[in-house]
Motif scaffolding. Structure first.
Motif, PDB file in Angstrom:
ATOM      1  N   CYS A  39      50.766  72.083 -16.036  1.00 50.11           N
ATOM      2  CA  CYS A  39      50.164  73.001 -15.058  1.00 50.11           C
ATOM      3  C   CYS A  39      51.081  74.186 -14.792  1.00 50.11           C
ATOM      4  O   CYS A  39      50.620  75.335 -14.723  1.00 50.11           O
ATOM      5  CB  CYS A  39      49.864  72.269 -13.752  1.00 50.11           C
ATOM      6  SG  CYS A  39      48.582  71.008 -13.885  1.00 50.11           S
ATOM      7  N   VAL A 155      46.475  77.952  -8.323  1.00 50.91           N
ATOM      8  CA  VAL A 155      45.543  77.075  -7.603  1.00 50.91           C
ATOM      9  C   VAL A 155      44.645  76.337  -8.589  1.00 50.91           C
ATOM     10  O   VAL A 155      44.443  75.119  -8.486  1.00 50.91           O
ATOM     11  CB  VAL A 155      44.685  77.889  -6.601  1.00 50.91           C
ATOM     12  CG1 VAL A 155      43.539  77.044  -6.058  1.00 50.91           C
ATOM     13  CG2 VAL A 155      45.549  78.403  -5.463  1.00 50.91           C
ATOM     14  N   PHE A 156      44.110  77.059  -9.571  1.00 48.10           N
ATOM     15  CA  PHE A 156      43.175  76.441 -10.511  1.00 48.10           C
ATOM     16  C   PHE A 156      43.847  75.374 -11.372  1.00 48.10           C
ATOM     17  O   PHE A 156      43.353  74.247 -11.473  1.00 48.10           O
ATOM     18  CB  PHE A 156      42.551  77.506 -11.417  1.00 48.10           C
ATOM     19  CG  PHE A 156      41.684  76.911 -12.490  1.00 48.10           C
ATOM     20  CD1 PHE A 156      40.398  76.498 -12.207  1.00 48.10           C
ATOM     21  CD2 PHE A 156      42.177  76.742 -13.775  1.00 48.10           C
ATOM     22  CE1 PHE A 156      39.601  75.916 -13.187  1.00 48.10           C
ATOM     23  CE2 PHE A 156      41.390  76.167 -14.756  1.00 48.10           C
ATOM     24  CZ  PHE A 156      40.099  75.754 -14.467  1.00 48.10           C
ATOM     25  N   SER A 159      44.947  72.300  -9.417  1.00 47.82           N
ATOM     26  CA  SER A 159      43.768  71.555  -8.955  1.00 47.82           C
ATOM     27  C   SER A 159      43.139  70.782 -10.106  1.00 47.82           C
ATOM     28  O   SER A 159      42.752  69.623  -9.958  1.00 47.82           O
ATOM     29  CB  SER A 159      42.729  72.508  -8.357  1.00 47.82           C
ATOM     30  OG  SER A 159      43.238  73.149  -7.208  1.00 47.82           O
ATOM     31  N   LEU A 160      43.048  71.426 -11.272  1.00 45.55           N
ATOM     32  CA  LEU A 160      42.454  70.778 -12.445  1.00 45.55           C
ATOM     33  C   LEU A 160      43.319  69.625 -12.937  1.00 45.55           C
ATOM     34  O   LEU A 160      42.827  68.511 -13.153  1.00 45.55           O
ATOM     35  CB  LEU A 160      42.271  71.805 -13.564  1.00 45.55           C
ATOM     36  CG  LEU A 160      41.679  71.283 -14.886  1.00 45.55           C
ATOM     37  CD1 LEU A 160      40.272  70.765 -14.660  1.00 45.55           C
ATOM     38  CD2 LEU A 160      41.691  72.384 -15.942  1.00 45.55           C
ATOM     39  N   GLY A 163      43.753  66.975 -10.018  1.00 41.44           N
ATOM     40  CA  GLY A 163      42.444  66.426  -9.648  1.00 41.44           C
ATOM     41  C   GLY A 163      41.845  65.552 -10.718  1.00 41.44           C
ATOM     42  O   GLY A 163      40.996  64.686 -10.434  1.00 41.44           O
TER      43      GLY A 163
END
Length: 199
Positions: A39, A155-156, A159-160, A163
């Motif tokens: 990430c 953020v994306f 989160s991906l 999550g």
């Protein structure tokens, strides 16, 4: 503030579409394999590309037109190979399941794959460098616009990646891993075909 919000919104909208990079982050997240490193690598890469676009790097591709086709063919070749590996994993079935959550993949190999999926993908340059760079020129506060777009990437991706762990119970079945690997392979080959057609 308006420029930052605009940058965040546009950056997020461009990155939401499933692509080679997102499929890889999703897979690593489900496997719980070097998720934070992946990430962070994706987000930092995006931030560097956005900064280059806002700083005017897009003019370089106009001055040296050979750069775009070189990236296009190189990216297509890499995606074909990576897609073939995903299909092979799906055909073998269960191979990915055995190492899920154990972090047995070498960090170096994972990061090299992540960097290749990011930096060898011409679509990334079109979105972050060319498009975001062009839109940022409309704002007096280009720095805020760039920071907003960079924030959207962080953020994306986090989160991906983080999550995706919620999907772990679903991937307790080998059939789910086969479907994921086949889906990843299909995404890679589809993008490769679009790159070749546009060459």
């Amino acid at each position: 503030m308006q420029a930052a919000v605009a940058g965040f919104g546009l950056g997020l909208s461009l990155i939401l579409a499933i692509g080679a990079q997102n499929a890889f982050v999703l897979r690593q997240g489900i496997r719980r394999s070097h998720v934070l490193a992946v990430c962070l690598t994706c987000a930092i890469s995006d931030a560097l590309l956005i900064a280059a676009g806002v700083a005017g790097f897009g003019t370089l591709t106009q001055a040296a037109p050979w750069i775009e086709p070189a990236m296009r063919w190189g990216g297509a070749a890499f995606l074909i190979v990576y897609g073939a590996r995903a299909f092979l994993s799906a055909w073998r079935g269960g191979a990915a399941l055995e190492t899920a959550g154990q972090g047995t993949e070498a960090l170096r190999g994972v990061l090299l794959t992540c960097l290749a999926l990011t930096w060898l993908n011409p679509h990334v340059y079109l979105d972050t460098v060319v498009l975001l760079g062009a839109v940022s020129a409309q704002y007096e506060d280009r720095l805020s616009f760039a920071l907003g777009a960079m924030t959207a990437s962080f953020v994306f991706f986090f989160s991906l990646g983080l999550g995706a762990r919620r999907l772990a119970p679903l991937f307790a079945r080998p059939g789910a891993w086969r479907a994921l690997d086949a889906g990843v392979g299909l995404v890679m080959w589809t993008i490769a075909v679009t790159l070749i057609r546009g060459a």
